[in-house]
Enzyme design. Structure first.
Site, PDB file in Angstrom:
ATOM      1  N   GLU A 193     -19.811 -30.258   9.964  1.00 41.68           N
ATOM      2  CA  GLU A 193     -19.603 -30.274   8.505  1.00 41.68           C
ATOM      3  C   GLU A 193     -20.138 -31.583   7.938  1.00 41.68           C
ATOM      4  O   GLU A 193     -19.491 -32.244   7.119  1.00 41.68           O
ATOM      5  CB  GLU A 193     -18.108 -30.107   8.181  1.00 41.68           C
TER       6      GLU A 193
ATOM      7  N   GLU B 253      -8.642 -28.000  12.979  1.00 46.47           N
ATOM      8  CA  GLU B 253      -7.756 -29.075  12.503  1.00 46.47           C
ATOM      9  C   GLU B 253      -6.319 -28.950  12.984  1.00 46.47           C
ATOM     10  O   GLU B 253      -5.382 -28.989  12.182  1.00 46.47           O
ATOM     11  CB  GLU B 253      -7.787 -29.127  10.974  1.00 46.47           C
TER      12      GLU B 253
END
Ligand code: XIL
Length: 373
Positions: free
Chosen positions: A265, A160
């Protein structure tokens, strides 16, 4: 036959049918199709594991994990705040346990994650000195990635690092180490873990602007002569609103760079979103209300169908690109354990995975199985 013996016969037959039915149902459960087997020539099928599961304190999860998955990602226990709580203090117990679990059960471990702006240890979260951040960065990667080289299959080296517009997120690493910190993280990881695959992982990088940012990161690492093996698209999407075209474009664009593409995810939330935009930023939270938690007493069939359709469409796409897609990992074993019950609004009842709160396969499970060729 008199009445009595007819009654006895009927009772015995009924008992036999009932017992056989139960036995059959149990056998069916044991012989249930397995995601990892059905897709064994296509991609790895993973799940996130929480601490309880890693400690083997959750037998129902344990059974399902061994039956369905051949890859796992620790949901939290290899994040910096847990694995390195102090300058010279490391906490390897659960990660070591996970390695043994993987070896025992023939399950590949994707370690998550070395460098991320969130879940950082308190001692470095607000560090002011660039030298100290640098020292933390170098030590953390060398020590943690070094310990697990050859023991885990892969690392999410950086997680991220991007804003939605494709620019770099202004976190402590960018602030103190400058634009090159991502390349440096991969360089250090490559040195510490020469036998481990190295990935960049992020959410929304299927979206064009953010995707361009991810492409730029991968190209920059490659141009520096440093190894990057793959890119993970997190896949926290909404049932009924999965960006299939963007996902398809992303697979093509990332694969063209010569890296493996993964969906790392996966979960498809069914609850209303408190914002107009889609985010998976863990720091974004909102207040709850009854309207925001509409299915606390069960999932209506109509929504179940939308969820099933979204998973089916998604898996058809994955199967189409099976030569480029290396792994699909669900973010949790069953609905009850999903982080989406607590984020971005605490205390909700979400239904984002393939197994329900009783570990039973949902309609989406069967329909995903049916997409295998
Ligand atoms: C989440 C975990 O599921 C939660 O248990 C934890 O409280 C916060 O983090 N992107 C990531 C994951 O890369 O590490 C996050 O996991 C979800 C979003």
């Amino acid at each position: 036959m008199n009445i009595k013996s007819i009654a006895r016969f009927t009772f015995t037959t009924a008992l036999f049918v009932a017992c056989f039915g139960i036995k059959n149902a149990l056998a069916q459960q044991d012989q249930r199709a397995s995601l990892k087997d059905v897709f064994k020539n296509d991609f790895l099928i993973g799940t996130a594991m929480n601490a309880q599961q890693i400690e083997e304190k959750d037998p129902a999860s344990d059974k399902l994990i061994k039956q369905q998955f051949n890859a796992v990602t620790p949901e939290n226990i290899m994040k910096a705040e847990i694995i390195q709580p102090g300058w010279d203090k490391y906490n390897f117990d659960l990660a070591d346990k996970l390695v043994v679990y993987g070896q025992k059960n023939n399950i590949k471990i994707n370690a998550h994650t070395l460098i991320w702006h969130s879940q950082l240890p308190a001692f470095m979260r607000h560090m002011q000195s660039a030298d100290s951040v640098k020292q933390y960065f170098v030590n953390h990667i060398a020590t943690v990635a070094g310990r697990y080289d050859g023991k885990v299959y892969s690392w999410d080296v950086v997680n991220e690092a991007l804003n939605e517009d494709g620019t770099l997120r202004k976190d402590i690493f960018l602030d103190k180490l400058g634009d090159d910190y991502i390349v440096e993280a991969f360089r250090l990881a490559q040195k510490a873990a020469p036998n481990t695959k190295l990935y960049y992982n992020d959410y929304n990088i299927e979206q064009p602007a953010k995707r361009a940012g991810a492409v730029a990161i991968i190209k920059k690492i490659q141009a520096a002569g440093v190894r990057i093996d793959g890119v993970g698209i997190q896949g926290h999407w909404k049932a009924g609103n999965v960006p299939l075209n963007d996902i398809e474009e992303s697979i093509k664009e990332f694969a063209a760079l010569g890296v493996e593409v993964m969906f790392t995810e996966l979960d498809l939330g069914v609850l209303p979103n408190p914002w107009d935009n889609a985010t998976a930023d863990v720091s974004a939270t909102a207040k709850g209300s009854k309207e925001m938690n509409p299915y606390s007493n069960g999932l209506p069939d109509s929504v179940q169908q939308i969820l099933t359709q979204s998973y089916t469409d998604l898996f058809k796409l994955f199967v189409k690109y099976k030569d480029n897609v290396g792994r699909l990992t669900f973010w949790g074993v069953n609905d009850g354990q999903s982080w989406l019950n607590g984020w971005p609004i605490p205390g909700r009842t979400n239904y984002p995975l393939l197994f329900d709160r009783d570990f039973k396969p949902k309609p989406a499970f069967y329909s995903v199985i049916a997409t295998a060729k």
